[in-house]
Enzyme design. Structure first.
Site, short mmCIF file in Angstrom:
data_model
loop_
_atom_site.label_atom_id
_atom_site.label_comp_id
_atom_site.label_asym_id
_atom_site.label_seq_id
_atom_site.Cartn_x
_atom_site.Cartn_y
_atom_site.Cartn_z
N HIS A 1 36.35 -17.59 14.40
CA HIS A 1 35.07 -17.65 13.68
C HIS A 1 34.81 -16.34 12.98
O HIS A 1 35.30 -15.28 13.38
CB HIS A 1 33.91 -17.96 14.64
CG HIS A 1 33.77 -16.98 15.76
ND1 HIS A 1 34.55 -17.03 16.90
CD2 HIS A 1 32.94 -15.91 15.91
CE1 HIS A 1 34.20 -16.03 17.70
NE2 HIS A 1 33.24 -15.33 17.12
N HIS B 1 31.48 -13.94 11.49
CA HIS B 1 30.04 -13.71 11.56
C HIS B 1 29.55 -13.30 10.17
O HIS B 1 30.23 -12.50 9.50
CB HIS B 1 29.70 -12.51 12.46
CG HIS B 1 30.07 -12.66 13.89
ND1 HIS B 1 29.13 -12.79 14.89
CD2 HIS B 1 31.27 -12.65 14.53
CE1 HIS B 1 29.73 -12.85 16.07
NE2 HIS B 1 31.04 -12.77 15.88
#
Ligand code: AMP
Ligand code: ZN
Length: 140
Positions: free
Chosen positions: A102, A104
């Protein structure tokens, strides 16, 4: 779909646990971080499970980057931050806590001194309102 048992982000992808989602397409999902470092802190994941940058397949990586750009533009429009930091951690020693690839996005306002992670849970109602603003900007 590549999935891993006991992965919290795989559970968000499958709908087994809830998330405040802002964007979804075939390969990627974006949702609000529950421990925001600032208003608008969001996460962009590959729907397929890859542990980190070293593991992720090229097509999924490209898809995550394109969604990151799309979301960053929407956050800029919706929340008007002075800047945004895009970050991504590989390995516990580097600060990774969820082992599903992932990125941010953390919005910054002039003078902000923010860590890469929030210090604790944000107010869910505030996060939902911010998410609605971002969704509006994505749709317009
Ligand atoms: P890291 O693995 O260090 O890049 O960070 C994982 C991020 O996921 C942290 O900022 C957490 O606050 C966030 N996080 C963990 N669980 C959830 C969840 N269920 N929904 C939204 N964000 C989460
Ligand atoms: Zn996963």
């Amino acid at each position: 779909m590549i999935q891993s048992d006991n992965c919290i982000f795989c559970k968000i992808v499958s709908g087994a646990i809830p998330a405040i989602k802002v964007y979804e397409d075939e390969q990627t999902l974006a949702f609000m971080d529950i421990n925001p470092a600032s208003d608008g802190h969001s996460l962009i994941i590959s729907k397929d499970h890859y542990e980190n940058l070293l593991e992720i397949e090229e097509g999924a990586l490209t898809a995550v980057m394109l969604t990151t750009q799309r979301l960053a533009r929407a956050i800029k429009k919706a929340l008007k931050p002075d800047g945004m930091r895009v970050s991504q951690f590989n390995g516990a020693a580097a600060g990774q806590t969820v082992f599903h690839y992932h990125a941010h996005i953390v919005p910054y306002h002039q003078g902000d001194k923010l860590g890469s992670h929030g210090r604790g849970p944000g107010d869910p109602e505030v996060i939902k309102q911010i998410a609605a603003q971002i969704r509006d900007a994505l749709g317009s």
